[in-house]
Design an enzyme around this catalytic site. Structure first.
Site, PDB file in Angstrom:
ATOM      1  N   LYS A 260      74.597  81.301 105.374  1.00  0.00           N
ATOM      2  CA  LYS A 260      74.594  82.703 105.825  1.00  0.00           C
ATOM      3  C   LYS A 260      74.342  82.679 107.329  1.00  0.00           C
ATOM      4  O   LYS A 260      73.702  81.770 107.854  1.00  0.00           O
ATOM      5  CB  LYS A 260      73.517  83.513 105.078  1.00  0.00           C
TER       6      LYS A 260
ATOM      7  N   LYS B 120      80.870  78.125 114.696  1.00  0.00           N
ATOM      8  CA  LYS B 120      79.814  77.287 114.088  1.00  0.00           C
ATOM      9  C   LYS B 120      80.021  77.175 112.582  1.00  0.00           C
ATOM     10  O   LYS B 120      79.892  76.091 112.002  1.00  0.00           O
ATOM     11  CB  LYS B 120      78.421  77.887 114.374  1.00  0.00           C
ATOM     12  N   LYS B 121      80.346  78.295 111.954  1.00  0.00           N
ATOM     13  CA  LYS B 121      80.502  78.271 110.494  1.00  0.00           C
ATOM     14  C   LYS B 121      81.760  77.498 110.102  1.00  0.00           C
ATOM     15  O   LYS B 121      81.793  76.827 109.072  1.00  0.00           O
ATOM     16  CB  LYS B 121      80.528  79.694 109.933  1.00  0.00           C
TER      17      LYS B 121
ATOM     18  N   ARG C 106      75.921  83.095 128.250  1.00  0.00           N
ATOM     19  CA  ARG C 106      75.994  84.520 127.871  1.00  0.00           C
ATOM     20  C   ARG C 106      74.622  85.159 128.025  1.00  0.00           C
ATOM     21  O   ARG C 106      74.488  86.288 128.493  1.00  0.00           O
ATOM     22  CB  ARG C 106      76.458  84.668 126.415  1.00  0.00           C
TER      23      ARG C 106
ATOM     24  N   SER D 298      81.434  82.781 118.730  1.00  0.00           N
ATOM     25  CA  SER D 298      80.208  81.991 118.618  1.00  0.00           C
ATOM     26  C   SER D 298      79.829  81.743 117.151  1.00  0.00           C
ATOM     27  O   SER D 298      79.577  80.610 116.732  1.00  0.00           O
ATOM     28  CB  SER D 298      79.081  82.737 119.352  1.00  0.00           C
TER      29      SER D 298
ATOM     30  N   SER E 248      73.302  85.411 110.556  1.00  0.00           N
ATOM     31  CA  SER E 248      72.937  86.766 110.956  1.00  0.00           C
ATOM     32  C   SER E 248      73.301  86.988 112.420  1.00  0.00           C
ATOM     33  O   SER E 248      73.262  86.055 113.222  1.00  0.00           O
ATOM     34  CB  SER E 248      71.431  86.934 110.752  1.00  0.00           C
TER      35      SER E 248
HETATM   36  N1  URA Z   1      74.427  84.488 116.537  1.00  0.00           N
HETATM   37  C1  URA Z   1      75.255  83.575 117.115  1.00  0.00           C
HETATM   38  O1  URA Z   1      75.305  82.427 116.707  1.00  0.00           O
HETATM   39  N2  URA Z   1      76.019  83.973 118.127  1.00  0.00           N
HETATM   40  C2  URA Z   1      76.007  85.224 118.601  1.00  0.00           C
HETATM   41  O2  URA Z   1      76.747  85.503 119.525  1.00  0.00           O
HETATM   42  C3  URA Z   1      75.144  86.174 118.008  1.00  0.00           C
HETATM   43  C4  URA Z   1      74.356  85.770 116.969  1.00  0.00           C
END
Ligand code: URA
Length: 232
Positions: A90, A196-197, A177, A192, A92
């Site tokens: 998950k 990652k996911k 950022r 972003s 967030s």
């Molecule tokens: N979580 C992240 O990994 N990236 C974002 O930009 C915001 C929340």
């Protein structure tokens, strides 16, 4: 324009194109992300591109391209065949006091799932899971892929940060950022999170999109728009 033609375009030209509201091609986004990852772009140039994206936005083709290139900036993990349906996570969008990952990852592991969570530090005023974990003396959020595999096999869950080999483009962009006030940009958030996911090669993912005073977006409507973007 092919990749080699795009690579001949100077970084200031790419920044200008986005600053003036142009649509960056797949090849141009690839050039941008490769320059971020290879550190051939100055932080000031990356900051300028982030601000141009924040101001002019990106269309869905650009966002897909940005996300894909960020994911491919490092290694995309692969798992044993027998885990095929068990790899879940998950993510967030974050807020003050958001600590769901710390209990959810071990709870999912207790149910037999494997959770290879790549998380983030605090962004803007929101708290970061990695910062919270690092408050535990000796806890290391930087793990090589072999160690992630080993911990997943023995414990069932792992929470790590982006590294030089795991979504390295997000590692750079995430920090910049934060430093350039370009956190709350839908394309940058989508790139972003989903890069990652994607690098985790998941079988299932739950997205937890927060809104309110403590979150990145203050109202339901903007949170719904972000949620739809993340899903698409
Ligand atoms: N979580 C992240 O990994 N990236 C974002 O930009 C915001 C929340």
């Amino acid at each position: 324009m092919n990749f080699f033609q795009a690579a001949m375009t100077s970084i200031p030209d790419l920044i200008r194109k986005k600053r003036d509201g142009g649509q960056l091609s797949d090849e141009e986004i690839k050039v941008f992300i490769q320059a971020v990852t290879a550190k051939t772009m100055q932080d000031s140039q990356i900051g300028a591109m982030l601000m141009a994206i924040w101001m002019k936005g990106m269309d869905s083709v650009e966002i897909q391209s940005l996300t894909r290139e960020m994911m491919l900036s490092g290694e995309v993990m692969s798992w044993p065949e027998e885990w095929k349906t068990l790899i879940v996570d998950k993510h967030s969008t974050g807020g003050v006091g958001d600590k769901v990952s710390l209990v959810l990852a071990p709870a999912l592991a207790a149910c037999g799932c494997k959770v290879p969570m790549i998380s983030g530090r605090g962004l803007a005023h929101t708290g970061g899971t990695l910062d919270k974990l690092e408050s535990i003396p000796g806890f290391s959020i930087l793990q090589p892929a072999a160690q992630i595999l080993e911990v997943l096999g023995s414990v069932g869950c792992v929470i790590v940060g982006q590294t030089e080999t795991l979504v390295p483009a997000d590692r750079v962009l995430y920090a910049l950022r934060d430093a350039t006030s370009t956190v709350d940009s839908p394309p940058l958030i989508a790139g972003s999170i989903i890069s990652k996911k994607g690098a985790e090669s998941l079988s299932a993912l739950v997205l937890d999109v927060k809104f309110g005073r403590a979150a990145l977006y203050k109202d339901l409507q903007s949170a719904e728009e972000l949620a739809k973007l993340l899903v698409s």
